[in-house]
Design an enzyme around this catalytic site. Structure first.
Site, PDB file in Angstrom:
ATOM      1  N   LYS A  60       0.302 -11.730   2.645  1.00 23.41           N
ATOM      2  CA  LYS A  60       1.215 -10.635   2.879  1.00 23.41           C
ATOM      3  C   LYS A  60       0.514  -9.316   2.539  1.00 23.41           C
ATOM      4  O   LYS A  60      -0.423  -9.351   1.738  1.00 23.41           O
ATOM      5  CB  LYS A  60       2.495 -10.812   2.076  1.00 23.41           C
ATOM      6  N   HIS A  88       3.486 -15.929  -2.566  1.00 20.78           N
ATOM      7  CA  HIS A  88       3.039 -16.669  -3.755  1.00 20.78           C
ATOM      8  C   HIS A  88       4.214 -17.063  -4.666  1.00 20.78           C
ATOM      9  O   HIS A  88       4.087 -17.971  -5.475  1.00 20.78           O
ATOM     10  CB  HIS A  88       1.935 -15.916  -4.510  1.00 20.78           C
ATOM     11  N   LYS A 108       5.230 -20.721  -7.413  1.00 20.76           N
ATOM     12  CA  LYS A 108       5.458 -20.666  -8.868  1.00 20.76           C
ATOM     13  C   LYS A 108       6.183 -21.930  -9.322  1.00 20.76           C
ATOM     14  O   LYS A 108       7.142 -22.359  -8.690  1.00 20.76           O
ATOM     15  CB  LYS A 108       6.294 -19.432  -9.229  1.00 20.76           C
ATOM     16  N   GLU A 122       9.114  -5.404 -13.067  1.00 19.83           N
ATOM     17  CA  GLU A 122       7.735  -5.318 -13.546  1.00 19.83           C
ATOM     18  C   GLU A 122       7.601  -4.133 -14.496  1.00 19.83           C
ATOM     19  O   GLU A 122       8.239  -3.099 -14.284  1.00 19.83           O
ATOM     20  CB  GLU A 122       6.790  -5.111 -12.372  1.00 19.83           C
ATOM     21  N   ASP A 129       7.280  -4.598  -0.016  1.00 15.93           N
ATOM     22  CA  ASP A 129       6.357  -5.312  -0.899  1.00 15.93           C
ATOM     23  C   ASP A 129       7.029  -6.496  -1.593  1.00 15.93           C
ATOM     24  O   ASP A 129       6.395  -7.517  -1.840  1.00 15.93           O
ATOM     25  CB  ASP A 129       5.825  -4.326  -1.954  1.00 15.93           C
ATOM     26  N   HIS A 135       9.517 -11.845  -1.368  1.00 17.43           N
ATOM     27  CA  HIS A 135       9.801 -12.622  -2.581  1.00 17.43           C
ATOM     28  C   HIS A 135      11.315 -12.729  -2.873  1.00 17.43           C
ATOM     29  O   HIS A 135      11.825 -13.811  -3.129  1.00 17.43           O
ATOM     30  CB  HIS A 135       9.120 -12.014  -3.810  1.00 17.43           C
ATOM     31  N   LYS A 166       9.036  -1.298 -10.176  1.00 13.13           N
ATOM     32  CA  LYS A 166       7.850  -1.141 -11.023  1.00 13.13           C
ATOM     33  C   LYS A 166       8.195  -0.172 -12.146  1.00 13.13           C
ATOM     34  O   LYS A 166       9.107   0.632 -12.029  1.00 13.13           O
ATOM     35  CB  LYS A 166       6.695  -0.592 -10.185  1.00 13.13           C
TER      36      LYS A 166
END
Ligand code: BG6
Length: 492
Positions: A150, A180, A184, A218, A237, A242, A342
């Site tokens: 991605k 990803h 997990k 994050e 993003d 996700h 973030k």
């Protein structure tokens, strides 16, 4: 999910890594391959061929790997013998991936290498199509697997354009689109929790669930990726991939089996059932934020707009909170609150299922409080499951108090957790597609975020500022307050 970990299962392979000197190769891909090698999970004759533009010879590249990859190994530090034998697997080809003529050198390097060919494109998406075409032109595409990192495109149209062009060369079952999060351990565990237990499933529906929260927060800022991030933003993003993947696993129907298409088909049905957002709903129910200067962990940090690579006066969002709804029989009317950002107050990813309060309380008002019964699934850090309930306080009278049952996975299973990339790379080598995003899923996710992207082009849609080190703009709390609930950390 059946997952063999024996090397024979993986078989011989040639793993060609485009972007071989890039950030992802250095931080994730090569460390994951090393971990698999160290654990004896790679076939002895499997080879890694790194490809990048940098003019290096084989020794020079190995030196680069020594310097740059070793510091990113997870778990045990590199064991000398294992590290040396890992390096023996690696070759390097310097080529400009935008020049198809250069690919004959790659073909020569692959020459007599036996086993499955895998091309991992850890490059910018603008190179995906040229690389696929060049591989086909030198006869390397047939029977190969292609792994796409991605971001795959920038919006629905650009992602379709890439998928169409790649699809002319590779069949869908040769294409491994990485998200990803699907690799997990904790996300795997969601399948186990939902479909391996009869306990939760009867309650997993609108009659019993009041709302769902999915947070991926994050603490870090954009680090060295300001340039990339400023063109991307949190919606593309994190949310498009996700968070919507997590939502689809939480909301999906039990699949017939863990077969790739059974799982992906059920996730797709959720993505397609997401209620489309209109301009008005977006203004009401989607919060867009950007951090300004603040502090994390007691250390002052700059505003997003002052980060290297970020455009002056940028209106790219670093935070999104929104309300989604799944329009089907099981979930009608249940809000799914998604949030990511973030430079937030903490690094935490969790899913919160808030169950409805009892319909009538013989035990006072406490039992009617929303959120007394809740399942909190923490994905990271410290994977855990917490079941919150009410109990009687010891002593006279009937006073209820919130209590919980906690399951901390690292205490229960005292063994190393497999990193997401390691699991996913082993899956690619073994040809298991279940944890990769199918084209129709990706399209449905882009289709759902498209109206938000359009709405945010409006001049009055600039992000709301929040102080770095906090939980984002106040509007994110207000969004939940309007639904008579609050984010988990806001509870007293
Ligand atoms: C990536 C995003 O996909 O996921 C990054 O591009 C983000 O911006 C990262 O930091 C988060 O992943 P993790 O595994 O650290 O939660």
């Amino acid at each position: 999910m059946k997952r063999s970990t024996s090397p024979s299962d993986a078989g011989g392979f040639a793993f060609v890594l485009f972007g071989g000197t890039g950030d992802l190769a250095m931080r994730k891909i090569l460390p994951a391959l090393y971990a698999a090698h160290r654990e004896g999970l790679l076939a002895p004759d499997g080879r890694i061929i790194s490809v990048a533009q940098t003019a290096l010879d084989a020794r020079g590249y190995l030196q680069w790997v020594n310097e740059h990859v070793k510091p990113h190994l997870s778990g045990a530090p590199a064991n000398d013998a294992a590290w040396r034998s890992f390096l023996e697997r690696i070759a390097y080809v310097a080529l400009d991936a935008s020049q198809s003529e250069a690919f004959s050198s790659l073909r020569d390097t692959l020459g007599a290498q036996r086993g499955q060919r895998i091309f991992y494109l850890a490059t910018g998406p603008s190179l995906f199509v040229p690389i696929c075409r060049a591989l086909a032109s030198v006869g390397l595409a047939e029977g190969a697997r292609i792994v796409l990192e991605k971001p795959l495109g920038y919006d629905l149209a650009s992602s379709n354009a890439i998928n169409d062009a790649v699809g002319e060369i590779f069949a869908e079952d040769q294409i491994y689109r990485i998200d990803h999060y699907l690799g997990k351990e904790a996300v795997q565990n969601l399948f186990a929790l939902r479909f391996g237990n009869s306990l939760f499933e009867p309650l997993w529906r609108r009659e019993w669930v009041e709302s769902v929260q999915i947070t991926v927060a994050e603490e870090l800022g954009v680090e060295s990726r300001g340039n990339f991030y400023d063109q991307t933003g949190a919606l593309r993003d994190m949310v498009q991939n996700h968070l919507l993947q997590l939502l689809s696993i939480v909301a999906m129907e039990p699949p017939k089996s863990m077969d790739a298409d059974a799982v992906r088909g059920e996730k797709l049905r959720v993505l397609r059932a997401l209620k489309p957002l209109t301009g008005h709903e977006i203004r009401q129910n989607v919060v867009r934020g950007q951090y300004h200067a603040g502090a994390t962990g007691g250390v002052a940090v700059p505003a997003y707009r002052a980060e290297p690579g970020v455009r002056h006066g940028s209106t790219t969002e670093t935070f999104v909170a929104l309300k989604a709804e799944v329009e089907n029989w099981r979930w009608a009317g249940v809000p799914f609150f998604l949030r990511t950002g973030k430079r937030l107050a903490d690094r935490v990813a969790e899913i919160v299922i808030n169950f409805r309060a009892v319909p009538h309380s013989a035990l006072g008002a406490m039992a009617l409080r929303p959120g007394s019964n809740r399942l909190t699934i923490r994905l990271q850090p410290n994977e855990s499951i917490r079941l919150s309930a009410l109990a009687k306080e010891p002593g006279m009278g009937m006073n209820l108090r919130g209590v919980y049952l906690d399951l901390a996975f690292d205490q229960f299973f005292q063994q190393d957790r497999m990193e997401a990339y390691q699991r996913l790379l082993l899956d690619v080598i073994a040809g298991r597609l279940a944890l990769f995003v199918r084209r129709d899923e990706q399209e449905a996710a882009w289709r759902w975020v498209a109206p938000i992207i359009e709405e945010w082009v409006r001049p009055d849609a600039a992000p709301k500022l929040y102080t770095a080190g906090t939980w984002g703009p106040a509007a994110a709390s207000a969004l939940l307050a309007r639904h008579n609930t609050c984010w988990l950390e806001e509870e007293n």
